[in-house]
Design a protein around this motif. Structure first.
Motif, PDB file in Angstrom:
ATOM      1  N   ALA A 297     -33.882  13.161 -15.698  1.00 35.32           N
ATOM      2  CA  ALA A 297     -32.590  12.463 -15.650  1.00 35.32           C
ATOM      3  C   ALA A 297     -32.770  11.153 -14.896  1.00 35.32           C
ATOM      4  O   ALA A 297     -33.434  11.109 -13.863  1.00 35.32           O
ATOM      5  CB  ALA A 297     -31.543  13.320 -14.944  1.00 35.32           C
ATOM      6  N   GLN A 298     -32.189  10.081 -15.401  1.00 36.03           N
ATOM      7  CA  GLN A 298     -32.251   8.804 -14.706  1.00 36.03           C
ATOM      8  C   GLN A 298     -31.169   8.721 -13.643  1.00 36.03           C
ATOM      9  O   GLN A 298     -31.400   8.195 -12.562  1.00 36.03           O
ATOM     10  CB  GLN A 298     -32.103   7.651 -15.689  1.00 36.03           C
ATOM     11  CG  GLN A 298     -33.291   7.523 -16.619  1.00 36.03           C
ATOM     12  CD  GLN A 298     -33.122   6.363 -17.575  1.00 36.03           C
ATOM     13  OE1 GLN A 298     -32.095   5.695 -17.611  1.00 36.03           O
ATOM     14  NE2 GLN A 298     -34.145   6.112 -18.364  1.00 36.03           N
ATOM     15  N   ILE A 299     -29.988   9.219 -13.979  1.00 33.34           N
ATOM     16  CA  ILE A 299     -28.854   9.188 -13.058  1.00 33.34           C
ATOM     17  C   ILE A 299     -28.300  10.604 -12.932  1.00 33.34           C
ATOM     18  O   ILE A 299     -28.084  11.282 -13.928  1.00 33.34           O
ATOM     19  CB  ILE A 299     -27.744   8.239 -13.552  1.00 33.34           C
ATOM     20  CG1 ILE A 299     -28.283   6.812 -13.653  1.00 33.34           C
ATOM     21  CG2 ILE A 299     -26.539   8.290 -12.620  1.00 33.34           C
ATOM     22  CD1 ILE A 299     -27.312   5.825 -14.279  1.00 33.34           C
ATOM     23  N   ILE A 300     -28.046  11.016 -11.695  1.00 36.42           N
ATOM     24  CA  ILE A 300     -27.471  12.328 -11.427  1.00 36.42           C
ATOM     25  C   ILE A 300     -26.112  12.105 -10.788  1.00 36.42           C
ATOM     26  O   ILE A 300     -26.006  11.451  -9.751  1.00 36.42           O
ATOM     27  CB  ILE A 300     -28.381  13.148 -10.492  1.00 36.42           C
ATOM     28  CG1 ILE A 300     -29.749  13.333 -11.158  1.00 36.42           C
ATOM     29  CG2 ILE A 300     -27.732  14.480 -10.142  1.00 36.42           C
ATOM     30  CD1 ILE A 300     -30.826  13.770 -10.211  1.00 36.42           C
ATOM     31  N   LEU A 301     -25.073  12.602 -11.421  1.00 37.59           N
ATOM     32  CA  LEU A 301     -23.711  12.447 -10.939  1.00 37.59           C
ATOM     33  C   LEU A 301     -23.324  13.710 -10.177  1.00 37.59           C
ATOM     34  O   LEU A 301     -23.383  14.807 -10.720  1.00 37.59           O
ATOM     35  CB  LEU A 301     -22.763  12.241 -12.118  1.00 37.59           C
ATOM     36  CG  LEU A 301     -21.302  12.008 -11.799  1.00 37.59           C
ATOM     37  CD1 LEU A 301     -21.121  10.728 -11.005  1.00 37.59           C
ATOM     38  CD2 LEU A 301     -20.505  11.934 -13.088  1.00 37.59           C
ATOM     39  N   VAL A 302     -22.957  13.531  -8.907  1.00 39.24           N
ATOM     40  CA  VAL A 302     -22.616  14.667  -8.049  1.00 39.24           C
ATOM     41  C   VAL A 302     -21.108  14.675  -7.824  1.00 39.24           C
ATOM     42  O   VAL A 302     -20.560  13.753  -7.230  1.00 39.24           O
ATOM     43  CB  VAL A 302     -23.357  14.583  -6.695  1.00 39.24           C
ATOM     44  CG1 VAL A 302     -22.950  15.724  -5.785  1.00 39.24           C
ATOM     45  CG2 VAL A 302     -24.862  14.573  -6.919  1.00 39.24           C
ATOM     46  N   ALA A 303     -20.453  15.708  -8.311  1.00 35.88           N
ATOM     47  CA  ALA A 303     -19.010  15.872  -8.120  1.00 35.88           C
ATOM     48  C   ALA A 303     -18.795  17.254  -7.508  1.00 35.88           C
ATOM     49  O   ALA A 303     -18.391  18.199  -8.180  1.00 35.88           O
ATOM     50  CB  ALA A 303     -18.278  15.731  -9.449  1.00 35.88           C
ATOM     51  N   VAL A 304     -19.138  17.358  -6.239  1.00 31.06           N
ATOM     52  CA  VAL A 304     -19.079  18.623  -5.519  1.00 31.06           C
ATOM     53  C   VAL A 304     -18.180  18.433  -4.304  1.00 31.06           C
ATOM     54  O   VAL A 304     -18.326  17.435  -3.591  1.00 31.06           O
ATOM     55  CB  VAL A 304     -20.500  19.048  -5.061  1.00 31.06           C
ATOM     56  CG1 VAL A 304     -20.472  20.299  -4.226  1.00 31.06           C
ATOM     57  CG2 VAL A 304     -21.410  19.217  -6.262  1.00 31.06           C
ATOM     58  N   PRO A 305     -17.265  19.349  -4.027  1.00 32.28           N
ATOM     59  CA  PRO A 305     -16.440  19.217  -2.823  1.00 32.28           C
ATOM     60  C   PRO A 305     -17.316  19.146  -1.577  1.00 32.28           C
ATOM     61  O   PRO A 305     -18.400  19.746  -1.528  1.00 32.28           O
ATOM     62  CB  PRO A 305     -15.596  20.496  -2.814  1.00 32.28           C
ATOM     63  CG  PRO A 305     -15.613  20.987  -4.217  1.00 32.28           C
ATOM     64  CD  PRO A 305     -16.936  20.558  -4.796  1.00 32.28           C
ATOM     65  N   SER A 306     -16.873  18.423  -0.575  1.00 32.38           N
ATOM     66  CA  SER A 306     -17.690  18.208   0.616  1.00 32.38           C
ATOM     67  C   SER A 306     -18.123  19.505   1.284  1.00 32.38           C
ATOM     68  O   SER A 306     -19.197  19.565   1.878  1.00 32.38           O
ATOM     69  CB  SER A 306     -16.954  17.311   1.617  1.00 32.38           C
ATOM     70  OG  SER A 306     -15.731  17.907   1.999  1.00 32.38           O
TER      71      SER A 306
END
Length: 59
Positions: free
Chosen positions: A5-14
């Motif tokens: 993967a070139q870009i990893i998008l992280v959408a995880v609650p803190s």
């Protein structure tokens, strides 16, 4: 599942950042970009940096 993967998008609650990054960091390859979607991105970035392997860079 981040290999190549070139870009990893992280959408995880803190509340999940510590566990998430502990599991993600060993899978990372040089040159991958991690984009963190979080209202407290600075905290997530600080934690990600603390998990980084020697010789890797983060900005």
């Amino acid at each position: 599942m981040v290999a190549d993967a070139q870009i990893i998008l992280v959408a995880v609650p803190s509340v999940g950042h510590q566990t998430f990054f502990e599991r993600l960091v060993p899978l990372l390859e040089d040159g991958q970009i991690i984009h963190i979607l979080s209202p407290i991105t600075s905290v997530a970035c600080a934690y990600a940096r603390s998990c980084a392997k020697p010789g890797r860079t983060s900005t």
